[in-house]
Scaffold this motif. Structure first.
Motif, PDB file in Angstrom:
ATOM      1  N   VAL A 127      -0.906   7.023 -38.194  1.00  0.00           N
ATOM      2  CA  VAL A 127      -1.719   8.167 -37.786  1.00  0.00           C
ATOM      3  C   VAL A 127      -3.158   7.906 -38.220  1.00  0.00           C
ATOM      4  O   VAL A 127      -3.456   7.861 -39.415  1.00  0.00           O
ATOM      5  N   PHE A 128      -4.055   7.740 -37.239  1.00  0.00           N
ATOM      6  CA  PHE A 128      -5.436   7.361 -37.521  1.00  0.00           C
ATOM      7  C   PHE A 128      -6.367   8.570 -37.496  1.00  0.00           C
ATOM      8  O   PHE A 128      -6.561   9.193 -36.449  1.00  0.00           O
ATOM      9  N   GLY A 129      -6.933   8.916 -38.655  1.00  0.00           N
ATOM     10  CA  GLY A 129      -8.101   9.782 -38.711  1.00  0.00           C
ATOM     11  C   GLY A 129      -7.923  11.231 -38.313  1.00  0.00           C
ATOM     12  O   GLY A 129      -8.895  11.866 -37.925  1.00  0.00           O
ATOM     13  N   PHE A 130      -6.728  11.783 -38.400  1.00  0.00           N
ATOM     14  CA  PHE A 130      -6.527  13.182 -38.063  1.00  0.00           C
ATOM     15  C   PHE A 130      -6.463  14.029 -39.325  1.00  0.00           C
ATOM     16  O   PHE A 130      -5.780  13.678 -40.281  1.00  0.00           O
ATOM     17  N   ASP A 131      -7.151  15.147 -39.295  1.00  0.00           N
ATOM     18  CA  ASP A 131      -7.058  16.135 -40.372  1.00  0.00           C
ATOM     19  C   ASP A 131      -5.956  17.112 -39.973  1.00  0.00           C
ATOM     20  O   ASP A 131      -6.206  18.140 -39.348  1.00  0.00           O
ATOM     21  N   LEU A 132      -4.709  16.776 -40.306  1.00  0.00           N
ATOM     22  CA  LEU A 132      -3.558  17.506 -39.781  1.00  0.00           C
ATOM     23  C   LEU A 132      -3.326  18.823 -40.507  1.00  0.00           C
ATOM     24  O   LEU A 132      -3.558  18.935 -41.708  1.00  0.00           O
ATOM     25  N   ALA A 133      -2.825  19.797 -39.745  1.00  0.00           N
ATOM     26  CA  ALA A 133      -2.375  21.043 -40.347  1.00  0.00           C
ATOM     27  C   ALA A 133      -1.059  20.802 -41.078  1.00  0.00           C
ATOM     28  O   ALA A 133      -0.338  19.832 -40.805  1.00  0.00           O
ATOM     29  N   GLN A 134      -0.736  21.691 -42.001  1.00  0.00           N
ATOM     30  CA  GLN A 134       0.473  21.520 -42.807  1.00  0.00           C
ATOM     31  C   GLN A 134       1.732  21.448 -41.947  1.00  0.00           C
ATOM     32  O   GLN A 134       2.621  20.638 -42.196  1.00  0.00           O
ATOM     33  N   GLU A 135       1.797  22.272 -40.895  1.00  0.00           N
ATOM     34  CA  GLU A 135       2.990  22.258 -40.053  1.00  0.00           C
ATOM     35  C   GLU A 135       3.087  20.974 -39.236  1.00  0.00           C
ATOM     36  O   GLU A 135       4.193  20.503 -38.939  1.00  0.00           O
TER      37      GLU A 135
END
Length: 353
Positions: A127-135
């Motif tokens: 997974v490149f460079g994503f500011d993911l949400a907790q869900e």
């Protein structure tokens, strides 16, 4: 009519080499868990039988697909291109294929996390460079495969990244050490949730100023874009229109830094004589424009992430919380210099008669 000749199978190769079909699969996929002696026997048996490995057959035997999936926000960037150009050959040398999922906007992102196509089609996901949400992170945790976070730090999960906070501190301290005290920070415009580094670099900028005893000024943080010239000019104009304009600008990315330099020079603001500019990345344009910057290596990041993925695929006992932090280093070039001193008032006085 004579029957069609039967194509040799993996079981035929295994019988001739005196090994199991799963060993044949590991050998012909180039995995490192096979001894040189066994590898030689399997390869010899495959040559004698004119056998070519089928990925589908290997998957049936091992339960693996022989694929590493990559999730990226775009392919139209220097960083992604450099990272994938080193990742691809590494995986091919290990007998693995690369499957890239591009999700450039929130609609595509929502669809991906609803379907999770990588669940059926890969042995690991980068997974490149994503500011993911907790869900979203929780959904990836349920994939049942190694998920490696690249160019970002994911707590308790395998990650490969540079320390953006430390790198931003280096850039800001360089300007502070030159004597600047009015230092602007220019983050880039991007879709919310698609850039992990922006917040970290802003934090590093503020941390360095605080450590130096320089008060924080929110007016000096101005978001700009390289894709909209009017927006860029407005951002630079906003800084120049302050009661006390900055004497230096730290741009979040080199491409933005170069655009800022161009805009300043078009406005007859000399760089670095009147205003210093520094970037982050060491993009190719940084060297061409003699731009001061903090360097990172996306090709090293891609290669390291691929090596970690192969390790986690082939060794279930490996620590799946492993973090690998790659170095950054400051490259001072021609766009940074000490701030201009106070003007000599005698220069502006008319000559005495």
């Amino acid at each position: 009519m004579s029957p069609a000749p039967r194509h040799p199978t993996m079981a035929d190769v295994a019988e001739r080499a005196g090994v199991s079909p799963s060993t044949v699969s590991r050998t012909l996929r180039g995995l490192p868990t096979v001894s040189p002696d066994v590898r030689a026997r399997v390869e010899q048996a495959a040559r004698e039988l004119n056998f070519a490995v089928s990925r589908q057959a290997a998957s049936l035997v091992t339960g693996r697909t022989g694929v590493v999936a990559v999730l990226v926000p775009t392919l139209n960037s220097w960083f992604m291109g450099s990272a994938l150009s080193s990742l691809g050959p590494l995986l091919r040398a290990a007998g693995m294929e690369l499957n890239v999922y591009v999700i450039p906007d929130m609609a595509e992102r929502t669809s991906f996390f609803e379907r999770l196509p990588a669940r059926r089609n890969a042995d690991a996901l980068l997974v490149f460079g994503f500011d993911l949400a907790q869900e979203e992170t929780a959904r990836l945790d349920d994939l049942g495969m190694p998920v490696i976070y690249v160019s970002q730090h994911a707590e308790g999960r395998p990650s490969v990244y540079v320390d953006d906070v430390a790198g931003a501190c280096k850039a800001t301290r360089h300007l502070l050490n030159l004597g600047h005290r009015r230092i602007a920070f220019a983050p880039t415009v991007g879709a919310s949730g698609f850039s992990f580094s922006s917040r970290a670099r802003l934090h590093g900028y503020r941390q360095a100023l605080t450590e130096a005893g320089v008060p924080l000024d929110d007016e000096l943080v101005v978001t700009m874009s390289t894709e909209d010239k009017r927006s860029l000019m407005a951002g630079v104009g906003q800084l120049l229109g302050l009661r006390e304009p900055p004497t230096a600008v730290f741009a979040e990315q080199d491409e933005l830094a170069v655009a800022v330099v161009h805009t300043l020079r078009a406005a007859r603001i000399e760089v670095p004589e009147r205003m210093s500019v520094i970037g982050f990345d060491d993009h190719q344009v940084a060297e061409w424009f003699d731009l001061s910057t903090v360097a990172q290596s996306p090709s090293d990041m891609g290669r390291t992430a691929g090596e970690l993925a192969l390790t986690l695929i082939n060794d279930e006992e490996e620590d799946h919380r492993r973090h690998i932090v790659l170095p950054t280093h400051l490259i001072p070039r021609a766009t940074t210099a000490p701030p201009p001193g106070p003007r000599d008032e005698t220069e502006s006085r008319p000559p005495s008669s």
